[in-house]
Design a protein around this motif. Structure first.
Motif, PDB file in Angstrom:
ATOM      1  N   ARG A 205      -1.015   3.264  -9.743  1.00 25.09           N
ATOM      2  CA  ARG A 205       0.612   3.045  -8.228  1.00 25.09           C
ATOM      3  C   ARG A 205       0.850   4.138  -8.710  1.00 25.09           C
ATOM      4  NH1 ARG A 205       2.432   0.267  -4.179  1.00 25.09           N
ATOM      5  NH2 ARG A 205       5.230  -0.558  -4.566  1.00 25.09           N
TER       6      ARG A 205
ATOM      7  N   LEU B  68       0.541  -0.911   0.196  1.00 27.94           N
ATOM      8  CA  LEU B  68      -0.372  -0.163  -0.458  1.00 27.94           C
ATOM      9  C   LEU B  68       0.783   1.407  -0.094  1.00 27.94           C
ATOM     10  CD1 LEU B  68      -2.767   0.947   0.097  1.00 27.94           C
ATOM     11  CD2 LEU B  68      -2.161   1.396   2.573  1.00 27.94           C
TER      12      LEU B  68
ATOM     13  N   THR C 141      -1.777   2.893  -4.401  1.00 27.15           N
ATOM     14  CA  THR C 141      -0.927   2.931  -4.140  1.00 27.15           C
ATOM     15  C   THR C 141       0.434   3.438  -4.549  1.00 27.15           C
ATOM     16  OG1 THR C 141       0.139   1.232  -5.105  1.00 27.15           O
ATOM     17  CG2 THR C 141      -1.725   0.130  -3.777  1.00 27.15           C
TER      18      THR C 141
END
Length: 229
Positions: free
Chosen positions: A179, A21, A203
């Motif tokens: 991400r 994360l 994330t």
């Protein structure tokens, strides 16, 4: 959209708590720390339990946070918000204060009964020397419970912060499930580096002292889909 930060965090990790994360880099020290959603949730719960069970703070209590972008800062902030505290970053009166080692002088202008120092060292190593009037956060927080159930409903600042985070996620082009690589020096506001990605269940690869020569390799190795400009 959930009406409180604790719920947004829980929703962001619910699908796969084991996925990375928050991945932290400091190119000045070579430090890399990767936290899954479950691991960060563990730190958040311990922090909230420290605040509620040990310090005895009630919802709405002001908490001072003098910390830079860092994975431990994420744990402190989310812990405070889970406990429904009001987070302050300007000098004032607070019942609890979290301060980085390089901001101890600034911390003296705060009125706070409970003070926690953070060295932000690799591997969450404790401080070699704890300043008078402070306790070492990473030492104190470890003894607290791994689970915390927030009170229902939003904290006093949740609506404002989440509205800002949603707007910033749109402005920064953060898509759901992305991400995202973030230069900590360029985006020091936790609304940008923490809350905006969480509202998109994204994330984060958070980089301090980012070395531009390592950027392309890091984007590839971390499977980055979006780099904040």
């Amino acid at each position: 959209m959930a009406d409180n930060i604790a719920r947004v965090f829980a929703d962001a990790i619910a699908t796969d708590p084991t996925r990375p994360l928050l991945t932290w880099y400091d190119d000045s020290t070579g430090d890399r720390t990767e936290l899954s959603g479950a691991t960060l949730a563990n730190w958040v719960s311990k922090t909230a339990n420290l605040l509620v069970d040990e310090v005895g703070l009630a919802p709405g209590t002001p908490a001072g946070v003098l910390l830079p972008p860092h994975w431990q800062t994420a744990a402190v902030l989310l812990g405070c918000w889970s406990a429904k505290l009001t987070v302050l970053d300007m000098p004032g009166t607070a019942d609890v204060l979290f301060a980085a080692a390089d901001r101890f002088d600034e911390a003296q202008s705060w009125s706070a009964d409970e003070r926690y120092a953070l060295g932000l060292a690799p591997l969450a190593a404790p401080l070699r020397q704890v300043p008078p009037g402070f306790a070492d956060y990473v030492v104190e927080v470890r003894g607290h419970g791994d689970h915390f159930t927030p009170q229902p409903g939003p904290g006093p600042t949740d609506a404002h912060l989440l509205a800002r985070a949603e707007a910033r996620a749109d402005e920064l082009g953060i898509e759901r499930g992305a991400r995202v690589l973030i230069d900590a020096a360029r985006y020091p506001d936790p609304v940008d580096w923490l809350l905006a990605p969480l509202t998109r269940a994204a994330t984060v690869v958070l980089c301090a002292n980012l070395d531009p020569t390592r950027l392309t390799n890091r984007q590839n190795s971390e499977n980055v889909t979006h780099t904040l400009p």
